[in-house]
Design a protein around this motif. Structure first.
Motif, PDB file in Angstrom:
ATOM      1  N   GLN A   1       0.833  -1.210   0.000  1.00  0.00           N
ATOM      2  CA  GLN A   1       0.000   0.000   0.000  1.00  0.00           C
ATOM      3  C   GLN A   1       0.867   1.259   0.000  1.00  0.00           C
ATOM      4  O   GLN A   1       1.881   1.268   0.680  1.00  0.00           O
ATOM      5  N   PRO A   2       0.488   2.340  -0.653  1.00  0.00           N
ATOM      6  CA  PRO A   2      -0.661   2.481  -1.542  1.00  0.00           C
ATOM      7  C   PRO A   2      -0.311   1.969  -2.944  1.00  0.00           C
ATOM      8  O   PRO A   2       0.534   2.533  -3.626  1.00  0.00           O
ATOM      9  N   VAL A   3      -0.992   0.909  -3.331  1.00  0.00           N
ATOM     10  CA  VAL A   3      -0.603   0.213  -4.561  1.00  0.00           C
ATOM     11  C   VAL A   3      -1.252   0.867  -5.778  1.00  0.00           C
ATOM     12  O   VAL A   3      -2.372   1.370  -5.702  1.00  0.00           O
ATOM     13  N   GLU A   4      -0.536   0.883  -6.870  1.00  0.00           N
ATOM     14  CA  GLU A   4      -1.108   1.375  -8.122  1.00  0.00           C
ATOM     15  C   GLU A   4      -1.985   0.270  -8.723  1.00  0.00           C
ATOM     16  O   GLU A   4      -1.756  -0.906  -8.458  1.00  0.00           O
ATOM     17  N   GLU A   5      -2.949   0.652  -9.543  1.00  0.00           N
ATOM     18  CA  GLU A   5      -3.739  -0.367 -10.243  1.00  0.00           C
ATOM     19  C   GLU A   5      -2.835  -1.047 -11.259  1.00  0.00           C
ATOM     20  O   GLU A   5      -2.177  -0.366 -12.043  1.00  0.00           O
TER      21      GLU A   5
ATOM     22  N   PHE B   1       2.304  -6.538 -12.591  1.00  0.00           N
ATOM     23  CA  PHE B   1       2.756  -6.877 -11.242  1.00  0.00           C
ATOM     24  C   PHE B   1       3.943  -7.845 -11.306  1.00  0.00           C
ATOM     25  O   PHE B   1       4.961  -7.664 -10.629  1.00  0.00           O
ATOM     26  N   MET B   2       3.809  -8.852 -12.163  1.00  0.00           N
ATOM     27  CA  MET B   2       4.859  -9.873 -12.241  1.00  0.00           C
ATOM     28  C   MET B   2       6.164  -9.324 -12.822  1.00  0.00           C
ATOM     29  O   MET B   2       7.244  -9.817 -12.514  1.00  0.00           O
ATOM     30  N   GLN B   3       6.040  -8.290 -13.645  1.00  0.00           N
ATOM     31  CA  GLN B   3       7.275  -7.680 -14.158  1.00  0.00           C
ATOM     32  C   GLN B   3       8.089  -7.059 -13.021  1.00  0.00           C
ATOM     33  O   GLN B   3       9.314  -7.161 -12.974  1.00  0.00           O
TER      34      GLN B   3
ATOM     35  N   GLN C   1      11.833  -8.258 -11.757  1.00  0.00           N
ATOM     36  CA  GLN C   1      12.971  -7.341 -11.644  1.00  0.00           C
ATOM     37  C   GLN C   1      13.549  -7.301 -10.241  1.00  0.00           C
ATOM     38  O   GLN C   1      14.723  -6.987 -10.058  1.00  0.00           O
ATOM     39  N   MET C   2      12.733  -7.604  -9.245  1.00  0.00           N
ATOM     40  CA  MET C   2      13.270  -7.663  -7.884  1.00  0.00           C
ATOM     41  C   MET C   2      14.050  -8.954  -7.666  1.00  0.00           C
ATOM     42  O   MET C   2      14.834  -9.058  -6.728  1.00  0.00           O
TER      43      MET C   2
ATOM     44  N   LYS D   1      -5.085 -10.833  -9.502  1.00  0.00           N
ATOM     45  CA  LYS D   1      -4.935 -12.246  -9.137  1.00  0.00           C
ATOM     46  C   LYS D   1      -3.506 -12.668  -9.443  1.00  0.00           C
ATOM     47  O   LYS D   1      -2.999 -12.395 -10.524  1.00  0.00           O
ATOM     48  N   LEU D   2      -2.876 -13.360  -8.496  1.00  0.00           N
ATOM     49  CA  LEU D   2      -1.453 -13.656  -8.680  1.00  0.00           C
ATOM     50  C   LEU D   2      -1.142 -15.137  -8.561  1.00  0.00           C
ATOM     51  O   LEU D   2       0.022 -15.525  -8.590  1.00  0.00           O
ATOM     52  N   GLY D   3      -2.166 -15.944  -8.399  1.00  0.00           N
ATOM     53  CA  GLY D   3      -1.913 -17.378  -8.219  1.00  0.00           C
ATOM     54  C   GLY D   3      -1.691 -17.672  -6.753  1.00  0.00           C
ATOM     55  O   GLY D   3      -1.178 -16.838  -6.005  1.00  0.00           O
TER      56      GLY D   3
END
Ligand code: FES
Lengths: 118, 366
Positions: B293-297, B303-305, B309-310, B336-338
């Motif tokens: 938080q505060p997360v961007e849409e 998200f996975m990109q 990269q991390m 949704k991320l699995g």
């Protein structure tokens, strides 16, 4: 589907209230000029209940940096969480991204009652 | 300790929420203060210097408009209402309290004596009114970090409380890698506490306040980036290998850039900081966590990109920031991320970074 929400005078101009149409949560808004509008009571962003937010105005778009003019008081529905704004007089369009809009419902006044239709 | 079960039919997800704001009013803290401190509030009307040069142009100031308590009190002041609106409604397993914004003993200008007294009062108030009243809530040790000796004494006093999991540090003019703060890190390690950074003090940017709130709120992560690079390059994690750092409420999408940047700088300039012995990104992967938080849409792909990269799926922890206006919903804020990654982000990454949270054994909590 038809649902009687309340009496007309239960919603004063510039106020709103939550209602439901069948299972759908709805927010019924009344603008300062007395018109009624009804939208799905769920913010397009993260789903907050819009009826907990504010019916407020907007600041007029301008080309002059630093120029503020408050307009359209009572016509903008603002989310209680992150504050996204919806234009209740223009089909529930989001001000920042007008191509996104709230689902709208028909609302009529019958015998001084506010009635929702789907 | 009363706890209700999760609402029937609600999607079940283990949630460890890494940022929840309980709020103390000045009046509530007064009984926990001795004189002369109490008198400065009751007779001299002391309030903390916290001013931003703007209003918060939101629907209800700093809070969610629907988080006002049933009796009209300020959001975050009522445990029962927080249980109903957050912990029960969302099915929280645990939540970590990060304090009120005002008064906030973790962030004092100048008057550290008052800050230290306030921290003691605040910690006692927090333990009595929140931590010991709900099994799900864990707390943060407040200290007046600008006086490290006093701060260490406070950590020694309450740091071993079983429900205290982190120490909050202020964002101020002196960054955290400075040896000045190292006694605090030593005490943190001794008590198995993480270090948490939250802008209870509104962080100003280099160059002072920007003109508009939207600029300030957009650039919050810059204050976080400064503290992380300062801690890494000043060798804090080399000196305190057991320490973990949670960066709260700066989001995480700035982290991949910072990691890449710091690695490149390290290759080019490492001889200036010979006490740093590994690539900064490795150090961060091991020691630093970021809250969502505060997360961007974002789409799942976007998200996975960031995750790619991390180079790690362990560094991001979910936070709601309840009851503030930029609250993130546990069921709506992220794509949704699995199942595996969701388990990590919503619960297990936090569990791994706060050693005092109950750990999983198989599928059983201990
Ligand atoms: S949920 Fe409405 S603005 Fe975010």
């Amino acid at each position: 589907m038809r649902e009687v929400v309340c009496k007309k005078e239960d919603i004063e101009p510039g106020k709103m209230r939550s209602a439901s149409l069948g299972k759908i949560p709805v927010v019924v808004c009344r603008t300062k000029d007395g018109e009624f509008y009804a939208y799905a009571n769920r913010c397009l962003h993260q789903g907050a209940p819009l009826s907990e937010g504010a019916l407020c105005g907007d600041t007029k778009r301008t080309d002059i940096h630093g120029n503020y003019e408050y307009i359209r008081d009572g016509e903008i529905l603002r989310c209680p969480w992150h504050g996204l704004e919806y234009d209740i007089k223009n089909d529930g369009c989001m001000l920042a991204e007008p191509e996104k809009k709230l689902r709208s419902f028909n609302v009529t006044i019958e015998d001084e009652h506010v009635v929702l239709y789907k | 300790m009363a706890q209700k079960s999760i609402k029937k039919g609600k999607k079940q997800r283990r949630i460890i929420d890494t940022d929840i704001h309980e709020r103390a009013t000045y009046a509530e803290l007064v009984p926990y203060l001795d004189n002369p401190w109490r008198r400065y509030i009751t007779d001299n009307h002391w309030i903390q210097e916290k001013h931003m040069p703007y209003t918060q142009p939101t629907v209800a100031g700093v809070d969610r408009a629907d988080a006002v308590t049933p009796d009209g009190g300020a959001a975050g002041t009522d445990l029962a209402f927080m249980q109903e609106q957050l912990l029960d409604a969302e099915g929280h397993e645990y939540g970590i309290l990060t304090g009120a914004l005002d008064p906030s003993p973790s962030s004092m200008h100048g008057w550290y004596e008052m800050g230290a007294a306030l921290a003691t009062a605040y910690n006692n108030w927090q333990i009595e009114n929140w931590l010991e009243k709900d099994d799900r809530l864990y707390g943060s040790v407040h200290i007046a970090a600008q006086d490290p000796q006093q701060a260490v004494r406070e950590i020694e006093r309450v740091g071993s409380h079983p429900k205290m999991v982190q120490i909050l540090l202020p964002i101020d003019t002196r960054s955290w890698g400075d040896p000045y703060y190292h006694p605090i890190f030593e005490a943190a390690e001794r008590h198995n506490l993480s270090i948490g950074m939250h802008h209870n003090e509104p962080p100003t940017h280099f160059g002072g306040w920007p003109r508009y709130f939207i600029e300030w709120h957009t650039m919050l992560p810059t204050a976080h980036m400064i503290e992380v690079s300062n801690m890494v390059f000043n060798g804090v994690f080399d000196k305190f290998p057991g320490l973990s750092l949670i960066m709260i409420e700066g989001g995480f999408t700035h982290a991949p850039h910072l990691m890449k940047k710091m690695d490149q700088q390290y290759k080019e300039l490492r001889h200036e900081i010979p006490w740093v012995k590994r690539m900064p990104s490795r150090i961060m992967q091991e020691h630093v966590r970021f809250t969502t938080q505060p997360v961007e849409e974002m789409t799942e792909k976007e998200f996975m990109q960031y995750m790619d990269q991390m180079g790690s799926e362990d560094m991001v922890c979910f936070a709601t920031d309840y009851p503030h206006w930029d609250y993130d919903s546990p069921l709506e804020a992220l794509p949704k991320l699995g199942e595996t990654l969701e388990e990590k982000i919503y619960a297990e990454n936090a569990r791994a970074s706060y050693p005092k949270l109950p750990q999983m054994q198989g599928s059983v909590l201990t």
